[in-house]
Structure formats: structure tokens, C-alpha cells
Write an enzyme that holds these catalytic residues in place. Structure first.
Site, PDB file in Angstrom:
ATOM      1  N   ASP A 115      20.595  16.361 -14.786  1.00 30.16           N
ATOM      2  CA  ASP A 115      19.884  16.492 -13.515  1.00 30.16           C
ATOM      3  C   ASP A 115      20.904  16.771 -12.421  1.00 30.16           C
ATOM      4  O   ASP A 115      22.051  16.324 -12.507  1.00 30.16           O
ATOM      5  CB  ASP A 115      19.118  15.200 -13.193  1.00 30.16           C
ATOM      6  CG  ASP A 115      17.934  14.970 -14.110  1.00 30.16           C
ATOM      7  OD1 ASP A 115      17.297  15.960 -14.518  1.00 30.16           O
ATOM      8  OD2 ASP A 115      17.623  13.806 -14.404  1.00 30.16           O
ATOM      9  N   ASP A 133      12.385  20.216 -14.872  1.00 32.66           N
ATOM     10  CA  ASP A 133      11.455  19.240 -14.283  1.00 32.66           C
ATOM     11  C   ASP A 133      10.582  19.903 -13.224  1.00 32.66           C
ATOM     12  O   ASP A 133       9.381  19.620 -13.134  1.00 32.66           O
ATOM     13  CB  ASP A 133      12.232  18.088 -13.634  1.00 32.66           C
ATOM     14  CG  ASP A 133      13.073  17.300 -14.612  1.00 32.66           C
ATOM     15  OD1 ASP A 133      12.740  17.270 -15.818  1.00 32.66           O
ATOM     16  OD2 ASP A 133      14.074  16.707 -14.172  1.00 32.66           O
TER      17      ASP A 133
END
Length: 155
Positions: A115, A133
Site C-alpha cells: 500500500d 483497492d
């Protein structure tokens, strides 16, 4: 409607390229300010959304890989059964599939999801996320919005 799988592939490629760039550019938790509400910050997520089950001891890696692959297969079958009029639904499913497979690749290669997108207001930071995401969320929102557009099916 499998013709929309090109979108899944596009999401997957952009996601993987962006993660490779971030992994090679930033150290873990290193932050690069971009805007007053947005940073690039490298983070590792061994769990699911919002780091759910991140500290579960390792079994969750394979659980999430299997779950994402199964869900992607179900969504592909769903997409295959759509009519040509169901374009928004097909695009939604393609976005979700591309994002899911992007995160599966991370789990297989790294053992965690990479991330790096950090959105915040003041000192409150949304959990870090990535392109995959984002595609999953956009796909889910489009799918929900599209469901309100369609008339209810009578059985």
C-alpha cells in the site's frame, strides 16, 4: 461480456507497475508529501481491508489468496452471463476482478499487499491503500449505483 476483462488486465498492470515503483523508491513507512491531504507512504498489509486479520499469524495470506481467486472466478462467470446491455455491471465486475488479482499477486510475491496511497485530514489518516483497492472500491460503488438504476426482477 468477457470482452471487458481488458479493463481487469489494465487495472492489474497499472497496479503492479505503481507498486514496483513505490517499493523501489520508498523505504517502509517513508512518507513523501504530495498535497496538503495526500502523501505517498509505503506500507505492508498482511491482512485484508483496514488491516483486518493482519496479526493472525500467517494463515490469512493463503486464505485471502484463495478467497480472492474464488471471488474473481465467480465474478467472471457472472460477467459472462450478462447481456450486452449490462455494460456498467460488466465494467464494475472487471474493476473488482483486476483489483483482486492485483492484490493476490502481492500476497504471492511478497506475502503481504503493498500500500502507498495515504489520504488524511489534519492528523487523521485513512488506512493506506493502492490502485487495486481503488479499483475494487470504484467497481463496488458502480455496481451498487447500477443496481438502483435497474428495475427489480419479478420472480
Amino acid at each position: 461480456m468477457l470482452k471487458y476483462l481488458w479493463l481487469s488486465l489494465t487495472v492489474f498492470i497499472i497496479d503492479q507497475i505503481s507498486k514496483t515503483v513505490m517499493v523501489n523508491w520508498l523505504s517502509l513507512y517513508e512518507t513523501v508529501p504530495v498535497m496538503p491531504f495526500f502523501n505517498l507512504t509505503l506500507a505492508h498489509n498482511t491482512g485484508a481491508a483496514f488491516s483486518f486479520l493482519a496479526g493472525a499469524g500467517g494463515w490469512q495470506r493463503w486464505f485471502f489468496v484463495v478467497l480472492a481467486v474464488l471471488v474473481s472466478l465467480v465474478l467472471a462467470v457472472w460477467m459472462r452471463r450478462l447481456s450486452s446491455a449490462d455494460k456498467v455491471e460488466a465494467i464494475s465486475l472487471a474493476l473488482i476482478i483486476g483489483g483482486a488479482i492485483g492484490n493476490v499477486m502481492d500476497r504471492l510475491v511478497y506475502g503481504y499487499v503493498v500500500d502507498f496511497l495515504d489520504v488524511y485530514v489534519g492528523t487523521y489518516h485513512w488506512p493506506a491503500f493502492n490502485i487495486a483497492d481503488s479499483a475494487i472500491c470504484i467497481g463496488a460503488i458502480l455496481l451498487i449505483m447500477d443496481s438502483f438504476r435497474k428495475p427489480a426482477v419479478k420472480r
